[in-house]
Design an enzyme around this catalytic site. Sequence first.
Site, PDB file in Angstrom:
ATOM      1  CB  THR A  12      33.410 -42.019  15.686  1.00  0.00           C
ATOM      2  OG1 THR A  12      32.447 -43.071  15.602  1.00  0.00           O
ATOM      3  CG2 THR A  12      34.655 -42.437  14.919  1.00  0.00           C
ATOM      4  CB  SER A  50      25.854 -40.960  19.036  1.00  0.00           C
ATOM      5  OG  SER A  50      25.898 -41.657  17.811  1.00  0.00           O
ATOM      6  CB  THR A  81      28.108 -39.889  12.829  1.00  0.00           C
ATOM      7  OG1 THR A  81      28.469 -41.280  12.907  1.00  0.00           O
ATOM      8  CG2 THR A  81      29.362 -39.041  12.781  1.00  0.00           C
ATOM      9  CG  ASP A  82      25.798 -44.503  14.302  1.00  0.00           C
ATOM     10  OD1 ASP A  82      26.116 -44.164  13.144  1.00  0.00           O
ATOM     11  OD2 ASP A  82      26.264 -45.521  14.853  1.00  0.00           O
ATOM     12  CE  LYS A 152      26.865 -42.386   9.853  1.00  0.00           C
ATOM     13  NZ  LYS A 152      27.333 -43.076  11.084  1.00  0.00           N
ATOM     14  CE1 TYR A 250       3.146 -42.193  -8.325  1.00  0.00           C
ATOM     15  CE2 TYR A 250       4.250 -41.171  -6.445  1.00  0.00           C
ATOM     16  CZ  TYR A 250       4.268 -41.581  -7.762  1.00  0.00           C
ATOM     17  OH  TYR A 250       5.383 -41.393  -8.525  1.00  0.00           O
TER      18      TYR A 250
END
Length: 282
Positions: A12, A50, A81-82, A152, A250
């Site tokens: 971007t 990306s 960023t992805d 992210k 758990y």
Amino acid sequence: MKKILIITTGGTIAGMNSGFGLAPALLGEKLVPVIDGVETVILDLYSIDSTDVMPIHWRKLHNAITENLPLYDGIVILHGTDTMAYTGAVLEFTLDADKPVILTGSMLPSDAPDSDAQDNVRFAVLTAADEANKGVYLTFAGRIIGGADIVKTRSFEKDAFRSYAGFKPTHKYSFPKRNGRFPAVVRLTPFTYGLDISQLAEDRAGIVIETYGAGGIPDNEITLVISELAKIMPIVITSPCLGGTDLGKYEVGRRALDAGAIDADKRSTECAAVEMWLKQNQ
């Protein structure tokens, strides 16, 4: 004067409107501001969104860093960023960096009004110019996050990244000579069948199952499938939640351990998948 190499890969931060939406188009000379006391040199390595990142791109980036790091005081990588978390983990696990290697990008294109690009690049360059920051990190919106600990958490806000659980690798891997076998990654939902998981296993390096919360698997045929698959390949349990997993907390988590699954602990899904790929292809 510190000398910093800026490697551009698209994303971007380099985006312009193609007529069909944003797509990388700008080269590094348009993205890097003048910073007092720092000389920057630009290497435009490739220019992709990306989302299109594949292991072939990691190989090219890894080679560029390895070849150039001895020549500079640090390296900054401008990246989308992805898939930042995947690239950060790959570099963290495979680089024995004795200097700063800093990833950054932006949520808005560099020429957009109120863009975060200039601030993020400036912060990344100054971080790379500080020898105390040796190793792989993401700098973004004023945060510094370890390369294998990136997640992210926002799609549109500028402060888009967080530290997942404070994970720092203690083991390094060689970058695979060949891509080899890849891990399969599946997200567990109430609609998941054991067959969904078993079908993913063919010719895979292993399976990463992103479950819920602290981690666990349901008491149905999924448990049986995992117990069989775990005999022949690693099955790692991760969580989408910040903080990681604790399969001992758990009963559903202990069920996963009894079936032969591995607790990802403080590894994010992206980090666990990258490490599985590297470990199974040494």
